[in-house]
Design a protein around this motif. Structure first.
Motif, PDB file in Angstrom:
ATOM      1  N   LEU A 122     -11.655  -7.222   1.729  1.00 15.67           N
ATOM      2  CA  LEU A 122     -12.088  -5.887   2.138  1.00 15.67           C
ATOM      3  C   LEU A 122     -11.626  -4.785   1.181  1.00 15.67           C
ATOM      4  CD1 LEU A 122     -11.422  -6.075   6.000  1.00 15.67           C
ATOM      5  CD2 LEU A 122     -13.541  -6.539   4.746  1.00 15.67           C
ATOM      6  N   GLY A 123     -10.744  -5.128   0.254  1.00 16.35           N
ATOM      7  CA  GLY A 123     -10.255  -4.119  -0.675  1.00 16.35           C
ATOM      8  C   GLY A 123      -9.125  -3.279  -0.122  1.00 16.35           C
ATOM      9  N   VAL A 124      -8.390  -3.802   0.866  1.00 13.16           N
ATOM     10  CA  VAL A 124      -7.232  -3.090   1.404  1.00 13.16           C
ATOM     11  C   VAL A 124      -6.039  -3.356   0.496  1.00 13.16           C
ATOM     12  CG1 VAL A 124      -5.650  -2.861   3.360  1.00 13.16           C
ATOM     13  CG2 VAL A 124      -8.091  -3.235   3.768  1.00 13.16           C
ATOM     14  N   THR A 125      -5.442  -2.299  -0.042  1.00 10.21           N
ATOM     15  CA  THR A 125      -4.323  -2.456  -0.974  1.00 10.21           C
ATOM     16  C   THR A 125      -2.978  -2.068  -0.365  1.00 10.21           C
ATOM     17  OG1 THR A 125      -4.724  -0.216  -1.829  1.00 10.21           O
ATOM     18  CG2 THR A 125      -5.812  -2.056  -2.967  1.00 10.21           C
ATOM     19  N   GLY A 126      -2.996  -1.387   0.772  1.00  9.73           N
ATOM     20  CA  GLY A 126      -1.756  -0.897   1.359  1.00  9.73           C
ATOM     21  C   GLY A 126      -1.119  -1.846   2.349  1.00  9.73           C
TER      22      GLY A 126
END
Length: 451
Positions: free
Chosen positions: A130-134
């Motif tokens: 999903l492109g979640v980096t945090g």
């Protein structure tokens, strides 16, 4: 002992720890419990609209303005670290938070299903997709006794039912609640009689019926079921009945706060940046927010901004529509979605969900049935979690929020899965099955292109 008062206040009404002794709104034909009741730190019921206080009892509507009632507390104040240690020393279920809930101190010693303290899964593979980096976590409540978060709310309602002398547990349900009430009643020694729409998923029907209570299908939608139950509660037939999501609703709703408590404790006593929560009636989302605010007030977590996002199915999205249109009023709809556990066309807490989403800087979004199924498969493929359709809604909405720029992927995010995919097999069965059917030979395996 010093106490911290939580909840709206109104000095015109005494707020002692007493049972209802009159014909207050929302309490026709039910047992009255004289004198004091032991519901731990619960001090009174407080109206969300006008702040008027009502003594503790089986009531759900304010006698002054007919607004919804919720539990107000006198919570323990003092050293937050000492309270954290007290919680950590408690059982591995929701009763570790008994000092913060409307339950007696000895609740863990009573027969109950003891739900909660479910897994908070660090979802790195899903995050990459999903492109979640945090940082991304899935709060997986499929691990509860009847495989949904409803065990939490029912466990609290059972304690209120005991306190007020009820003999029968009941509810209107889209499925999961019916099973949770049936199981909790069987464990706790209550009779149960629960009401569901006639066309629920077979898995949920069987699970609600297996515990031996009465299960009644109503021809119509959940909203039709709910209206019927409102009539029943005012009839002599309903004498001695505790409807967990009607006359016991103020207590029942508090069970959802334990999701907030667990998430923050499992994160090392800190608040996440973003939470994605499914919306049926909207109560779960509002109580999660209440739980987070209580943790801040007690000093158990450091205060910082957080955003709460609501998730609905497109085929039943009255709150999402109101949010997008900038309205404060939620217009009822007729549900048409595979996410039947969220198919409440007239959500009671809808306006409060709008307030919270706007106050925290979140949003309310929806996804269609195809996106729900895709999200169920995505979560299963990346993290080994088989979610029911409501979990497909939250994961699908998370994906959409990121794609549309409504949720910052650099923030630490928690997405809720509130039930087990085994309950909603019909949603994925048409597009899920064997990769191949072969003869029991190596040659056949090679011919299938699987080698």
């Amino acid at each position: 002992m010093a106490v911290h008062t939580v909840g709206t206040t109104d000095t015109t009404e005494t707020s002692g720890n007493a049972g209802n002794t009159g014909s207050a709104a929302g309490n026709p034909g039910h047992p009255q419990q004289p004198g004091r009741v032991d519901l731990g730190p619960a001090a009174a019921l407080s109206c969300r609209e006008c702040g008027h206080r009502t003594p503790l009892g089986p009531v759900f509507a304010c006698a002054e303005c007919f607004g919804p009632l919720e539990v107000a507390y006198e919570l323990p104040a003092g050293d937050p670290e000492a309270l954290r240690e007290r919680i950590a020393a408690g059982p591995d279920n929701i009763w570790r938070y008994a000092p913060l809930l409307p339950v007696p101190a000895d609740v863990a010693e009573k027969p109950n299903l003891n739900p909660g303290f479910t897994k908070l899964i660090k979802a790195d593979r899903l995050a990459r997709e999903l492109g979640v980096t945090g940082g991304l976590h899935v709060k997986d409540d499929s691990g509860n006794p009847t495989h949904s978060f409803k065990d939490r709310v029912v466990a609290i309602a059972v304690e209120a039912a005991r306190a007020f002398g009820f003999t029968t547990l009941s509810c209107s349900s889209t499925g999961n609640l019916a099973g949770a009430v049936g199981a909790a009643a069987a464990r706790s020694g209550f009779r149960s009689c629960v009401f569901i729409p006639h066309d629920l998923e077979a898995g949920k029907v069987v699970m609600a019926a297996v515990y031996g209570g009465d299960l009644v299908g109503i021809e119509g939608t959940y909203d039709d079921v709910n209206r019927f139950c409102s009539e029943l509660i005012g009839d002599p037939i309903g004498e001695g009945w505790g409807f967990v999501n009607v006359n016991l609703r103020p207590y029942y709703g508090e069970g959802s706060k334990t999701l907030a408590y667990e998430i923050c404790e499992q994160l090392g006593w800190r608040l996440p940046d973003n939470l994605v929560v499914p919306i049926a009636s909207g109560s779960q989302l509002t109580k999660i927010d209440k739980g987070l605010k209580e943790l801040i007030a007690l000093g158990l977590v450091e205060e910082k901004p957080y955003k709460i996002f609501g998730a609905q199915a497109e085929g039943c999205s009255p709150v999402s529509r109101a949010f997008k249109d900038g309205h404060d009023v939620v217009r009822p709809v007729k549900p048409d979605t595979i996410a039947k556990s969220l198919a409440i066309g007239n959500p009671a807490d809808g306006p409060y969900v709008l307030d919270i989403a706007r106050r925290t800087g979140g949003a309310v979004e929806d996804v269609n049935d195809e996106q729900i199924v895709d999200a169920i498969k995505l979560l299963a493929r990346t993290e080994g979690v088989f979610a029911e359709t409501a979990g497909g809604v939250t994961v699908g909405v998370l994906k959409k929020l990121i794609e549309t720029g409504q949720l910052d992927p650099a923030g630490e995010t928690v997405v809720l899965n509130t039930g087990d995919g085994l309950k909603t097999l019909d949603a994925v069965a048409p597009t899920t099955g064997p990769s191949a059917t072969i003869r029991p030979t190596l040659a056949s395996f090679r011919e299938a292109g699987l080698a």
